[in-house]
Design a protein around this motif. Structure first.
Motif, PDB file in Angstrom:
ATOM      1  N   ASN A  95     -30.467 -22.006  -1.195  1.00  8.27           N
ATOM      2  CA  ASN A  95     -30.112 -20.313  -0.500  1.00  8.27           C
ATOM      3  C   ASN A  95     -28.833 -19.880  -1.292  1.00  8.27           C
ATOM      4  OD1 ASN A  95     -32.026 -19.870   1.759  1.00  8.27           O
ATOM      5  ND2 ASN A  95     -30.936 -20.927   3.259  1.00  8.27           N
ATOM      6  N   THR A  96     -28.597 -18.453  -0.826  1.00  7.89           N
ATOM      7  CA  THR A  96     -26.977 -17.931  -1.862  1.00  7.89           C
ATOM      8  C   THR A  96     -26.277 -17.694  -0.632  1.00  7.89           C
ATOM      9  OG1 THR A  96     -27.630 -16.454  -1.171  1.00  7.89           O
ATOM     10  CG2 THR A  96     -28.580 -16.912  -2.971  1.00  7.89           C
ATOM     11  N   PRO A  97     -24.771 -17.896  -1.128  1.00  8.62           N
ATOM     12  CA  PRO A  97     -24.265 -18.170  -0.437  1.00  8.62           C
ATOM     13  C   PRO A  97     -24.128 -16.644   0.641  1.00  8.62           C
ATOM     14  CG  PRO A  97     -23.061 -18.994  -2.350  1.00  8.62           C
ATOM     15  CD  PRO A  97     -23.838 -18.426  -2.275  1.00  8.62           C
ATOM     16  N   CYS A  98     -24.685 -15.873   0.154  1.00  4.69           N
ATOM     17  CA  CYS A  98     -25.262 -14.571   1.132  1.00  4.69           C
ATOM     18  C   CYS A  98     -25.943 -14.934   2.153  1.00  4.69           C
ATOM     19  CB  CYS A  98     -24.980 -13.744   0.449  1.00  4.69           C
ATOM     20  SG  CYS A  98     -25.425 -11.647   0.757  1.00  4.69           S
ATOM     21  N   ASP A  99     -27.268 -15.557   1.715  1.00  2.33           N
ATOM     22  CA  ASP A  99     -28.771 -15.528   2.492  1.00  2.33           C
ATOM     23  C   ASP A  99     -27.823 -16.544   3.551  1.00  2.33           C
ATOM     24  OD1 ASP A  99     -29.708 -14.532   0.622  1.00  2.33           O
ATOM     25  OD2 ASP A  99     -30.507 -16.187  -0.299  1.00  2.33           O
ATOM     26  N   ASP A 100     -27.076 -18.128   3.289  1.00  2.00           N
ATOM     27  CA  ASP A 100     -26.236 -18.247   4.028  1.00  2.00           C
ATOM     28  C   ASP A 100     -25.740 -17.998   5.225  1.00  2.00           C
ATOM     29  OD1 ASP A 100     -27.867 -21.127   3.397  1.00  2.00           O
ATOM     30  OD2 ASP A 100     -25.948 -21.539   1.948  1.00  2.00           O
ATOM     31  N   ALA A 101     -24.930 -17.154   4.700  1.00  2.01           N
ATOM     32  CA  ALA A 101     -23.847 -16.311   5.684  1.00  2.01           C
ATOM     33  C   ALA A 101     -24.479 -15.865   6.744  1.00  2.01           C
ATOM     34  CB  ALA A 101     -23.136 -15.417   4.988  1.00  2.01           C
ATOM     35  N   LEU A 102     -25.741 -14.715   6.252  1.00  2.00           N
ATOM     36  CA  LEU A 102     -27.039 -13.999   6.585  1.00  2.00           C
ATOM     37  C   LEU A 102     -27.211 -14.875   8.104  1.00  2.00           C
ATOM     38  CD1 LEU A 102     -27.981 -11.621   4.646  1.00  2.00           C
ATOM     39  CD2 LEU A 102     -26.230 -10.553   6.277  1.00  2.00           C
ATOM     40  N   ILE A 103     -27.626 -15.791   7.586  1.00  2.00           N
ATOM     41  CA  ILE A 103     -29.208 -16.532   8.885  1.00  2.00           C
ATOM     42  C   ILE A 103     -27.490 -16.598   9.927  1.00  2.00           C
ATOM     43  CG2 ILE A 103     -29.827 -18.707   9.035  1.00  2.00           C
ATOM     44  CD1 ILE A 103     -30.701 -18.019   6.491  1.00  2.00           C
ATOM     45  N   ILE A 104     -25.921 -17.142   9.056  1.00  6.21           N
ATOM     46  CA  ILE A 104     -25.479 -18.415  10.314  1.00  6.21           C
ATOM     47  C   ILE A 104     -24.661 -16.648  11.140  1.00  6.21           C
ATOM     48  CG2 ILE A 104     -23.124 -19.076  10.196  1.00  6.21           C
ATOM     49  CD1 ILE A 104     -23.076 -20.727   8.279  1.00  6.21           C
ATOM     50  N   LEU A 105     -24.479 -16.373  10.539  1.00  6.54           N
ATOM     51  CA  LEU A 105     -23.790 -14.844  11.608  1.00  6.54           C
ATOM     52  C   LEU A 105     -24.656 -14.375  12.640  1.00  6.54           C
ATOM     53  CD1 LEU A 105     -21.721 -12.754  11.894  1.00  6.54           C
ATOM     54  CD2 LEU A 105     -23.188 -11.034  10.346  1.00  6.54           C
ATOM     55  N   THR A 106     -26.126 -14.250  12.241  1.00 10.23           N
ATOM     56  CA  THR A 106     -27.399 -13.974  13.066  1.00 10.23           C
ATOM     57  C   THR A 106     -27.017 -15.603  14.426  1.00 10.23           C
ATOM     58  OG1 THR A 106     -28.583 -13.092  11.351  1.00 10.23           O
ATOM     59  CG2 THR A 106     -29.470 -13.860  13.681  1.00 10.23           C
ATOM     60  N   CYS A 107     -27.063 -16.588  14.061  1.00 10.42           N
ATOM     61  CA  CYS A 107     -26.802 -17.264  15.270  1.00 10.42           C
ATOM     62  C   CYS A 107     -25.826 -17.640  15.965  1.00 10.42           C
ATOM     63  CB  CYS A 107     -27.459 -18.912  14.617  1.00 10.42           C
ATOM     64  SG  CYS A 107     -28.926 -19.854  13.834  1.00 10.42           S
ATOM     65  N   VAL A 108     -24.567 -17.491  15.193  1.00  9.17           N
ATOM     66  CA  VAL A 108     -23.021 -17.134  15.703  1.00  9.17           C
ATOM     67  C   VAL A 108     -23.243 -15.941  17.342  1.00  9.17           C
ATOM     68  CG1 VAL A 108     -20.534 -16.600  15.866  1.00  9.17           C
ATOM     69  CG2 VAL A 108     -22.174 -18.237  14.085  1.00  9.17           C
ATOM     70  N   CYS A 109     -23.306 -14.835  16.281  1.00  7.12           N
ATOM     71  CA  CYS A 109     -24.248 -13.649  17.111  1.00  7.12           C
ATOM     72  C   CYS A 109     -24.889 -14.105  18.995  1.00  7.12           C
ATOM     73  CB  CYS A 109     -24.201 -12.079  16.610  1.00  7.12           C
ATOM     74  SG  CYS A 109     -22.752 -11.223  15.716  1.00  7.12           S
ATOM     75  N   SER A 110     -26.371 -14.247  18.699  1.00  7.01           N
ATOM     76  CA  SER A 110     -26.451 -14.562  19.475  1.00  7.01           C
ATOM     77  C   SER A 110     -25.790 -15.694  20.605  1.00  7.01           C
ATOM     78  CB  SER A 110     -28.304 -15.650  18.581  1.00  7.01           C
ATOM     79  OG  SER A 110     -28.647 -14.678  17.791  1.00  7.01           O
ATOM     80  N   PHE A 111     -25.429 -16.518  19.878  1.00 14.02           N
ATOM     81  CA  PHE A 111     -24.698 -17.650  20.827  1.00 14.02           C
ATOM     82  C   PHE A 111     -23.612 -17.560  21.501  1.00 14.02           C
ATOM     83  CE2 PHE A 111     -21.155 -20.525  21.474  1.00 14.02           C
ATOM     84  CZ  PHE A 111     -21.984 -21.823  22.109  1.00 14.02           C
ATOM     85  N   VAL A 112     -22.469 -15.966  21.278  1.00 18.20           N
ATOM     86  CA  VAL A 112     -21.644 -15.262  21.953  1.00 18.20           C
ATOM     87  C   VAL A 112     -22.410 -14.186  22.374  1.00 18.20           C
ATOM     88  CG1 VAL A 112     -20.102 -13.997  21.426  1.00 18.20           C
ATOM     89  CG2 VAL A 112     -20.019 -15.745  19.392  1.00 18.20           C
ATOM     90  N   ALA A 113     -23.218 -13.871  22.440  1.00 11.61           N
ATOM     91  CA  ALA A 113     -23.811 -12.848  23.189  1.00 11.61           C
ATOM     92  C   ALA A 113     -23.513 -13.816  24.328  1.00 11.61           C
ATOM     93  CB  ALA A 113     -24.404 -12.388  22.537  1.00 11.61           C
ATOM     94  N   LEU A 114     -24.681 -14.507  24.514  1.00 16.56           N
ATOM     95  CA  LEU A 114     -25.030 -16.118  25.768  1.00 16.56           C
ATOM     96  C   LEU A 114     -24.105 -16.440  26.541  1.00 16.56           C
ATOM     97  CD1 LEU A 114     -27.316 -17.709  27.175  1.00 16.56           C
ATOM     98  CD2 LEU A 114     -26.599 -19.451  25.526  1.00 16.56           C
ATOM     99  N   ILE A 115     -22.695 -16.548  25.482  1.00 17.62           N
ATOM    100  CA  ILE A 115     -21.678 -16.543  26.274  1.00 17.62           C
ATOM    101  C   ILE A 115     -21.165 -15.760  27.572  1.00 17.62           C
ATOM    102  CG2 ILE A 115     -19.469 -17.903  26.246  1.00 17.62           C
ATOM    103  CD1 ILE A 115     -21.059 -19.496  25.369  1.00 17.62           C
TER     104      ILE A 115
END
Length: 207
Positions: free
Chosen positions: A127-147
């Motif tokens: 993965n490129t750094p951009c790829d990893d950043a997008l994937i991590i951002l998606t996970c973080v946003c979903s987790f924050v929305a749940l909290i």
């Protein structure tokens, strides 16, 4: 020349004892090749990206079928074997096209991720750094929305809708990037920039 047109077969799912996701993460650290395009460049195939955004279930299904060379009856394993024995048990319950259809509709993220792993491991792609950043951002946003939903239901629902929209956009980018890579490398051959699959040299047959 033989290496240039080497036939790439879909990697078999790992045996359960090998550790599933953890084993795959460790192997991925060894990959050194780069994707033909990054996830932020998927607009190069805008029609496919739009289809993947609105119909990700269908695109995930057809992409896996392409990866498995159309033979779902013999090559399909639920979620690409990511969950070890659980994947094997699920495959025994529902296999082939029916199993893949259920996986794509009910476990879309797993279906897209499994497609990605098969392509990455076949071509040793990191993965490129951009790829990893997008994937991590998606996970973080979903987790924050749940909290947040536990504190403020209205705001939580709004954030969850935004997170789901982001998720679908990222999945569309992943599917498009993966499709572009397969076309670029003339899958199942490993021949970047080679002519169309029908024009590629046929693998030698034993006489």
């Amino acid at each position: 020349m033989a290496d240039r047109y080497a036939l790439i077969m879909p990697p078999p799912p790992p045996p359960p004892r090998q550790g599933g996701l953890c084993m795959r993460h460790n192997r991925a650290q060894e990959f050194r090749n780069e994707w033909a395009i990054g996830m932020c460049e998927t607009c190069k195939n805008c029609p496919y990206c739009c289809l993947a955004c609105f119909f990700p279930w269908c695109m995930a299904f057809t992409q896996r079928k392409r990866i498995l060379l159309g033979d779902l009856e013999h090559n399909y394993v639920c979620c690409g074997g990511m969950f070890g024995r659980c994947s094997e048990c699920a495959t025994k319950v529902c296999s082939g096209a029916c199993g893949l259809a259920l996986e794509s509709c009910c476990c879309l993220v797993c279906a897209v991720t499994a497609n990605r792993w098969m392509i990455q491991s076949a071509y040793q792609l990191q993965n490129t750094p951009c790829d990893d950043a997008l994937i991590i951002l998606t996970c973080v946003c979903s987790f924050v929305a749940l909290i947040v939903s536990f504190v403020d239901r209205g705001l939580g629902d709004l954030m969850n809708d935004s997170a789901q929209l982001l998720l679908h956009m990222v999945l569309a980018c992943m599917l498009t990037q993966q499709d572009f890579e397969m076309t670029f490398r003339n899958y199942p051959f490993n021949s970047p920039g080679a002519p169309a699959k029908g024009m590629a040299p046929e693998p030698q047959q034993m006489k």
